[in-house]
Design a protein around this motif. Structure first.
Motif, PDB file in Angstrom:
ATOM      1  N   SER A  53       0.738  -1.244  -0.045  1.00 47.97           N
ATOM      2  CA  SER A  53      -0.124   0.005   0.087  1.00 47.97           C
ATOM      3  C   SER A  53       0.936   1.203  -0.001  1.00 47.97           C
ATOM      4  O   SER A  53       0.487   2.270  -0.579  1.00 47.97           O
ATOM      5  CB  SER A  53      -1.107  -0.186   1.186  1.00 47.97           C
ATOM      6  OG  SER A  53      -0.365   0.057   2.434  1.00 47.97           O
ATOM      7  N   LYS A  54       2.007   1.185   0.602  1.00 45.24           N
ATOM      8  CA  LYS A  54       2.882   2.435   0.540  1.00 45.24           C
ATOM      9  C   LYS A  54       3.499   2.663  -0.780  1.00 45.24           C
ATOM     10  O   LYS A  54       3.681   3.566  -1.206  1.00 45.24           O
ATOM     11  CB  LYS A  54       4.200   1.860   1.686  1.00 45.24           C
ATOM     12  CG  LYS A  54       5.233   3.080   1.478  1.00 45.24           C
ATOM     13  CD  LYS A  54       5.045   4.211   2.516  1.00 45.24           C
ATOM     14  CE  LYS A  54       6.135   5.118   2.631  1.00 45.24           C
ATOM     15  NZ  LYS A  54       6.147   6.377   2.115  1.00 45.24           N
ATOM     16  N   LYS A  55       3.743   1.405  -1.533  1.00 55.70           N
ATOM     17  CA  LYS A  55       4.513   1.479  -2.770  1.00 55.70           C
ATOM     18  C   LYS A  55       3.141   2.251  -4.013  1.00 55.70           C
ATOM     19  O   LYS A  55       3.462   3.164  -4.548  1.00 55.70           O
ATOM     20  CB  LYS A  55       4.738   0.071  -3.525  1.00 55.70           C
ATOM     21  CG  LYS A  55       5.373   0.000  -4.767  1.00 55.70           C
ATOM     22  CD  LYS A  55       5.659  -1.430  -5.150  1.00 55.70           C
ATOM     23  CE  LYS A  55       5.958  -1.251  -6.750  1.00 55.70           C
ATOM     24  NZ  LYS A  55       6.958  -0.738  -7.067  1.00 55.70           N
ATOM     25  N   ILE A  56       2.094   1.819  -3.738  1.00 53.66           N
ATOM     26  CA  ILE A  56       0.895   2.278  -4.468  1.00 53.66           C
ATOM     27  C   ILE A  56       0.647   3.785  -4.063  1.00 53.66           C
ATOM     28  O   ILE A  56       0.435   4.632  -4.903  1.00 53.66           O
ATOM     29  CB  ILE A  56      -0.373   1.490  -4.223  1.00 53.66           C
ATOM     30  CG1 ILE A  56      -0.161   0.023  -4.918  1.00 53.66           C
ATOM     31  CG2 ILE A  56      -1.406   2.102  -5.020  1.00 53.66           C
ATOM     32  CD1 ILE A  56      -1.054  -0.923  -4.631  1.00 53.66           C
ATOM     33  N   SER A  57       0.681   4.051  -2.855  1.00 50.53           N
ATOM     34  CA  SER A  57       0.531   5.284  -2.253  1.00 50.53           C
ATOM     35  C   SER A  57       1.583   6.327  -2.874  1.00 50.53           C
ATOM     36  O   SER A  57       1.077   7.559  -3.374  1.00 50.53           O
ATOM     37  CB  SER A  57       0.422   5.585  -0.808  1.00 50.53           C
ATOM     38  OG  SER A  57       0.244   6.657  -0.293  1.00 50.53           O
ATOM     39  N   ASP A  58       2.767   5.996  -2.831  1.00 53.57           N
ATOM     40  CA  ASP A  58       3.791   6.556  -3.413  1.00 53.57           C
ATOM     41  C   ASP A  58       3.853   7.089  -4.954  1.00 53.57           C
ATOM     42  O   ASP A  58       4.051   8.117  -5.174  1.00 53.57           O
ATOM     43  CB  ASP A  58       5.432   5.917  -3.156  1.00 53.57           C
ATOM     44  CG  ASP A  58       5.693   5.936  -1.595  1.00 53.57           C
ATOM     45  OD1 ASP A  58       4.872   6.615  -0.834  1.00 53.57           O
ATOM     46  OD2 ASP A  58       6.812   5.281  -1.290  1.00 53.57           O
ATOM     47  N   TYR A  59       3.324   6.048  -5.566  1.00 50.16           N
ATOM     48  CA  TYR A  59       3.047   6.202  -6.973  1.00 50.16           C
ATOM     49  C   TYR A  59       2.064   7.094  -7.153  1.00 50.16           C
ATOM     50  O   TYR A  59       2.241   8.074  -8.241  1.00 50.16           O
ATOM     51  CB  TYR A  59       2.571   4.682  -7.840  1.00 50.16           C
ATOM     52  CG  TYR A  59       1.935   4.938  -9.139  1.00 50.16           C
ATOM     53  CD1 TYR A  59       3.143   4.998  -9.926  1.00 50.16           C
ATOM     54  CD2 TYR A  59       0.834   5.181  -9.426  1.00 50.16           C
ATOM     55  CE1 TYR A  59       2.679   4.996 -11.545  1.00 50.16           C
ATOM     56  CE2 TYR A  59       0.517   5.337 -10.609  1.00 50.16           C
ATOM     57  CZ  TYR A  59       1.433   5.297 -11.727  1.00 50.16           C
ATOM     58  OH  TYR A  59       0.944   5.484 -13.004  1.00 50.16           O
ATOM     59  N   MET A  60       0.897   6.998  -6.441  1.00 47.35           N
ATOM     60  CA  MET A  60      -0.273   7.953  -6.618  1.00 47.35           C
ATOM     61  C   MET A  60       0.322   9.533  -6.173  1.00 47.35           C
ATOM     62  O   MET A  60       0.088  10.478  -6.987  1.00 47.35           O
ATOM     63  CB  MET A  60      -1.345   7.786  -5.689  1.00 47.35           C
ATOM     64  CG  MET A  60      -1.899   6.323  -6.021  1.00 47.35           C
ATOM     65  SD  MET A  60      -3.152   5.954  -4.905  1.00 47.35           S
ATOM     66  CE  MET A  60      -4.490   6.739  -5.225  1.00 47.35           C
ATOM     67  N   MET A  61       1.215   9.748  -5.357  1.00 43.92           N
ATOM     68  CA  MET A  61       1.664  10.787  -5.165  1.00 43.92           C
ATOM     69  C   MET A  61       2.733  11.287  -6.200  1.00 43.92           C
ATOM     70  O   MET A  61       2.854  12.269  -6.854  1.00 43.92           O
ATOM     71  CB  MET A  61       2.523  10.966  -3.797  1.00 43.92           C
ATOM     72  CG  MET A  61       3.055  12.299  -3.258  1.00 43.92           C
ATOM     73  SD  MET A  61       1.423  13.293  -3.091  1.00 43.92           S
ATOM     74  CE  MET A  61       2.282  14.936  -2.501  1.00 43.92           C
ATOM     75  N   ASP A  62       3.498  10.610  -6.429  1.00 43.18           N
ATOM     76  CA  ASP A  62       4.605  11.084  -7.722  1.00 43.18           C
ATOM     77  C   ASP A  62       4.169  11.297  -9.155  1.00 43.18           C
ATOM     78  O   ASP A  62       4.218  12.194  -9.848  1.00 43.18           O
ATOM     79  CB  ASP A  62       5.762   9.862  -7.800  1.00 43.18           C
ATOM     80  CG  ASP A  62       6.629   9.666  -6.396  1.00 43.18           C
ATOM     81  OD1 ASP A  62       6.462  10.777  -5.673  1.00 43.18           O
ATOM     82  OD2 ASP A  62       7.311   8.713  -6.199  1.00 43.18           O
ATOM     83  N   GLU A  63       3.217  10.069  -9.401  1.00 44.64           N
ATOM     84  CA  GLU A  63       2.834  10.219 -10.751  1.00 44.64           C
ATOM     85  C   GLU A  63       1.623  11.089 -11.252  1.00 44.64           C
ATOM     86  O   GLU A  63       1.383  11.590 -12.162  1.00 44.64           O
ATOM     87  CB  GLU A  63       2.563   8.746 -11.413  1.00 44.64           C
ATOM     88  CG  GLU A  63       4.001   7.998 -11.277  1.00 44.64           C
ATOM     89  CD  GLU A  63       5.121   8.660 -12.197  1.00 44.64           C
ATOM     90  OE1 GLU A  63       4.585   9.139 -13.590  1.00 44.64           O
ATOM     91  OE2 GLU A  63       6.192   8.635 -11.874  1.00 44.64           O
ATOM     92  N   CYS A  64       0.680  10.782 -10.290  1.00 49.49           N
ATOM     93  CA  CYS A  64      -0.767  11.339 -10.269  1.00 49.49           C
ATOM     94  C   CYS A  64      -0.903  12.904  -9.604  1.00 49.49           C
ATOM     95  O   CYS A  64      -1.854  13.423  -9.718  1.00 49.49           O
ATOM     96  CB  CYS A  64      -1.831  10.581  -9.862  1.00 49.49           C
ATOM     97  SG  CYS A  64      -1.843   8.846 -10.536  1.00 49.49           S
ATOM     98  N   HIS A  65       0.114  13.043  -8.683  1.00 46.85           N
ATOM     99  CA  HIS A  65       0.089  14.129  -8.007  1.00 46.85           C
ATOM    100  C   HIS A  65      -1.142  14.232  -7.134  1.00 46.85           C
ATOM    101  O   HIS A  65      -1.878  15.327  -6.717  1.00 46.85           O
ATOM    102  CB  HIS A  65       0.362  15.559  -8.775  1.00 46.85           C
ATOM    103  CG  HIS A  65       1.513  15.351  -9.444  1.00 46.85           C
ATOM    104  ND1 HIS A  65       2.759  15.495  -9.040  1.00 46.85           N
ATOM    105  CD2 HIS A  65       1.514  15.484 -10.926  1.00 46.85           C
ATOM    106  CE1 HIS A  65       3.435  15.419 -10.040  1.00 46.85           C
ATOM    107  NE2 HIS A  65       2.633  15.401 -11.232  1.00 46.85           N
TER     108      HIS A  65
END
Length: 150
Positions: free
Chosen positions: A31-43
Motif C-alpha cells: 500500500s505504501k508503494k501504491i500510495s507513493d506512485y499516486m503521489m509521484d505520478e498522479c500528484h
C-alpha cells in the motif's frame, strides 16, 4: 467494480516487488508503494492506511467505494488511461470468458410493456428533484407576493 480495481492494483504491486527483490512484501508495504506512485505520478495524496483498509474490505468480498480521483489514479497505475477504460477492458474479458447464450427476440408487446410512459418519467423527475422544486416554487410565490403588495 472498485473491488476488482483495488485487488488488481495490489496484485500488480505484489508482482513488481517480487520481480525486483525476490521477496514477498506485506500489505502495508504494498500500500505504501501504491500510495507513493499516486503521489509521484498522479500528484494525488492518498494515505497507505486508506489503501490497506480498502484492500482488506475487498479481500472480505465486500464492495469497495472509491472516489473517482482515486479510481482514476489506480487505473493509471494499472496502465489504463482512466477508470472507464478499465471497465471496458474488464467487461470485454468477462464477455470473452462467458459461454455464448442465445437470447430470444422480444416481441413488440413485451418491449411496449418495458417502456416507461411519460407520466412515470415525470413522476421520477419530481421525486428526485422534490427539494429543488419546492424551493423554486416558494421563491416564485414570495416574488409574486411582493410584486402584488407594491
Amino acid at each position: 467494480m472498485h473491488r476488482e480495481l483495488v485487488l488488481s492494483a495490489f496484485k500488480k504491486a505484489r508482482k513488481e516487488v517480487k520481480e525486483e527483490t525476490g521477496v514477498t512484501m506485506s500489505i502495508t508495504g504494498l500500500s505504501k508503494k501504491i500510495s507513493d506512485y499516486m503521489m509521484d505520478e498522479c500528484h494525488f495524496q492518498y494515505h497507505e492506511k486508506s489503501l490497506r483498509n480498502k484492500y482488506n474490505i475487498a479481500m472480505k468480498g465486500e464492495e469497495v467505494e472509491l472516489k473517482s480521483s482515486v479510481a482514476n489514479c489506480l487505473c493509471c497505475y494499472l496502465g489504463y488511461e482512466n477508470y472507464a477504460a478499465f471497465i471496458v477492458e474488464k467487461n470485454n474479458q468477462e464477455i470473452a470468458t462467458q459461454p455464448a447464450e442465445i437470447i430470444p427476440a422480444e416481441t413488440a408487446l413485451e418491449r411496449a410493456k418495458k417502456e416507461v410512459s411519460m407520466g412515470e418519467k415525470l413522476k421520477i423527475v419530481i421525486q428526485k428533484n422534490k427539494i429543488t422544486l419546492i424551493f423554486g416554487w416558494m421563491c416564485f410565490l414570495m416574488n409574486f407576493g411582493l410584486y402584488m403588495t407594491n
